[in-house]
Motif scaffolding. Structure first.
Motif, PDB file in Angstrom:
ATOM      1  N   MET A  17       0.831  -1.208   0.000  1.00  0.00           N
ATOM      2  CA  MET A  17       0.000   0.000   0.000  1.00  0.00           C
ATOM      3  C   MET A  17       0.861   1.251   0.000  1.00  0.00           C
ATOM      4  SD  MET A  17      -2.931   1.586   0.030  1.00  0.00           S
ATOM      5  CE  MET A  17      -4.290   0.517   0.553  1.00  0.00           C
ATOM      6  N   GLU A  18       1.886   1.284   0.846  1.00  0.00           N
ATOM      7  CA  GLU A  18       2.735   2.480   0.919  1.00  0.00           C
ATOM      8  C   GLU A  18       3.493   2.709  -0.388  1.00  0.00           C
ATOM      9  OE1 GLU A  18       2.974   5.024   3.082  1.00  0.00           O
ATOM     10  OE2 GLU A  18       1.190   4.076   3.913  1.00  0.00           O
ATOM     11  N   GLU A  19       3.969   1.660  -1.001  1.00  0.00           N
ATOM     12  CA  GLU A  19       4.653   1.797  -2.292  1.00  0.00           C
ATOM     13  C   GLU A  19       3.685   2.282  -3.363  1.00  0.00           C
ATOM     14  OE1 GLU A  19       8.075  -1.677  -1.784  1.00  0.00           O
ATOM     15  OE2 GLU A  19       6.106  -2.179  -2.593  1.00  0.00           O
ATOM     16  N   LYS A  82       3.150  -9.033  -2.523  1.00  0.00           N
ATOM     17  CA  LYS A  82       3.451  -8.579  -1.165  1.00  0.00           C
ATOM     18  C   LYS A  82       2.201  -8.530  -0.293  1.00  0.00           C
ATOM     19  CE  LYS A  82       7.409  -5.815  -2.600  1.00  0.00           C
ATOM     20  NZ  LYS A  82       7.968  -4.450  -2.770  1.00  0.00           N
ATOM     21  N   GLU A  83       1.123  -7.969  -0.838  1.00  0.00           N
ATOM     22  CA  GLU A  83      -0.100  -7.843  -0.058  1.00  0.00           C
ATOM     23  C   GLU A  83      -1.254  -7.438  -0.958  1.00  0.00           C
ATOM     24  OE1 GLU A  83       0.750  -4.863   2.887  1.00  0.00           O
ATOM     25  OE2 GLU A  83       0.309  -3.197   1.542  1.00  0.00           O
ATOM     26  N   ARG A  84      -2.435  -7.564  -0.415  1.00  0.00           N
ATOM     27  CA  ARG A  84      -3.629  -7.045  -1.074  1.00  0.00           C
ATOM     28  C   ARG A  84      -3.671  -5.529  -0.904  1.00  0.00           C
ATOM     29  NH1 ARG A  84      -9.664  -7.181   1.509  1.00  0.00           N
ATOM     30  NH2 ARG A  84     -10.808  -6.466  -0.326  1.00  0.00           N
ATOM     31  N   VAL A  85      -3.954  -4.812  -1.984  1.00  0.00           N
ATOM     32  CA  VAL A  85      -4.165  -3.363  -1.922  1.00  0.00           C
ATOM     33  C   VAL A  85      -5.620  -3.131  -2.304  1.00  0.00           C
ATOM     34  CG1 VAL A  85      -3.448  -1.101  -2.765  1.00  0.00           C
ATOM     35  CG2 VAL A  85      -1.743  -2.917  -2.489  1.00  0.00           C
ATOM     36  N   ALA A  86      -6.489  -3.099  -1.303  1.00  0.00           N
ATOM     37  CA  ALA A  86      -7.929  -2.993  -1.550  1.00  0.00           C
ATOM     38  C   ALA A  86      -8.282  -1.618  -2.089  1.00  0.00           C
ATOM     39  CB  ALA A  86      -8.695  -3.266  -0.260  1.00  0.00           C
ATOM     40  N   GLY A  87      -9.127  -1.595  -3.120  1.00  0.00           N
ATOM     41  CA  GLY A  87      -9.521  -0.329  -3.726  1.00  0.00           C
ATOM     42  C   GLY A  87     -10.170   0.624  -2.743  1.00  0.00           C
ATOM     43  N   VAL A  88     -11.012   0.109  -1.849  1.00  0.00           N
ATOM     44  CA  VAL A  88     -11.697   0.975  -0.882  1.00  0.00           C
ATOM     45  C   VAL A  88     -10.702   1.591   0.094  1.00  0.00           C
ATOM     46  CG1 VAL A  88     -12.252  -0.947   0.692  1.00  0.00           C
ATOM     47  CG2 VAL A  88     -13.667   1.128   0.705  1.00  0.00           C
ATOM     48  N   ASP A  89      -9.664   0.839   0.470  1.00  0.00           N
ATOM     49  CA  ASP A  89      -8.630   1.382   1.367  1.00  0.00           C
ATOM     50  C   ASP A  89      -7.767   2.408   0.639  1.00  0.00           C
ATOM     51  OD1 ASP A  89      -9.473  -0.289   3.454  1.00  0.00           O
ATOM     52  OD2 ASP A  89      -8.137  -1.907   2.817  1.00  0.00           O
ATOM     53  N   LEU A  90      -7.454   2.146  -0.620  1.00  0.00           N
ATOM     54  CA  LEU A  90      -6.653   3.086  -1.401  1.00  0.00           C
ATOM     55  C   LEU A  90      -7.417   4.386  -1.624  1.00  0.00           C
ATOM     56  CD1 LEU A  90      -4.051   3.637  -2.945  1.00  0.00           C
ATOM     57  CD2 LEU A  90      -5.062   2.500  -4.937  1.00  0.00           C
TER      58      LEU A  90
END
Length: 247
Positions: A17-19, A82-90
């Protein structure tokens, strides 16, 4: 930064997410148009049947995996994300950062009462947020669609969030992103409904265990039954075929 991998014909950026947020900030600083997409089980199935959609996805400047089954599949296939990047969180993270940095935001999609409430909710939540404009997601014909694209272009937004179903949102951005010249354009599906509380987000333990889809199904069983229990079952076959191709 992470490299791109290919899963079931679609490319995915291997980013946290941070990347992802760092990459988006670079896009905005560049001022050049970039299209973002998330891939989940449903989108991988749709892309397997629609070469045009698959091409749009693979040509996007940024592609995240939104869905634990996609992350699990990547690991089982020896290409671990690396991880899930959920659209709602982004979306939430970008709205907060837009308020901090003065980025201009345009909201497109959903019904008028929904998108207007999203606009009001986030302007109250982040008082420094600059709203470049908003519009519902309904129009008729190519002429009106072109007017929508021109309205967005004229807004001079830095961020565009499109809450329209797939593959319509990907196709809209594929057709007009170069003309709209939005530094970062992102399809967000049903995120507007979640943002204003019309649809509840699954508990964190369900999100992490890959059961968020089931929580969504329980809220809208008639609407979601075909997607989850008929259409998306093809994902299993796609996984088996890809696993069989492993050396």
């Amino acid at each position: 930064m992470g490299e791109r991998i290919t899963l079931m014909g679609c490319q995915v950026d291997n980013l946290s997410m941070e990347e992802t947020l760092g990459r988006i900030e670079q896009f905005i600083q560049s001022g050049q148009p970039h299209q973002h997409v998330v891939v989940n089980v449903d989108k991988l199935v749709k892309a397997s049947r629609d070469p045009g959609l698959r091409q749009i996805i693979n040509e996007c400047a940024l592609i995240n995996a939104d869905g634990m089954p996609v992350v699990w599949a990547s690991r089982l296939l020896g290409k671990p994300l690396k991880e899930r990047v959920a659209g709602v969180d982004l979306f939430e993270a970008l709205m907060r950062r837009a308020g901090e940095k003065g980025w201009r935001v345009f909201l497109l999609g959903a019904r008028e009462e929904v998108v207007s409430k999203v606009a009001d909710t986030y302007q109250r939540k982040y008082p420094r947020l600059v709203l470049a404009g908003y519009r519902n997601g309904y129009w008729k014909g190519e002429a009106e669609e072109l007017d929508v694209a021109r309205q967005i272009r004229d807004s001079r937004a830095d961020l565009l969030f499109v809450a329209i179903s797939s593959p319509k949102k990907e196709q809209f951005l594929g057709r007009y992103q170069a003309e709209m010249k939005i530094p970062f354009a992102m399809g967000v599906g049903g995120t507007f409904d979640v943002a204003i509380g019309r649809v509840k987000r699954a508990p964190v333990w369900m999100q992490k265990s890959g059961l968020e889809w089931f929580y969504r199904f329980l809220q809208e069983p008639r609407r979601m039954f075909r997607r989850y229990f008929i259409d998306d079952m093809a994902f299993i076959w796609l996984f088996i075929k890809e696993a069989a191709r492993k050396p």
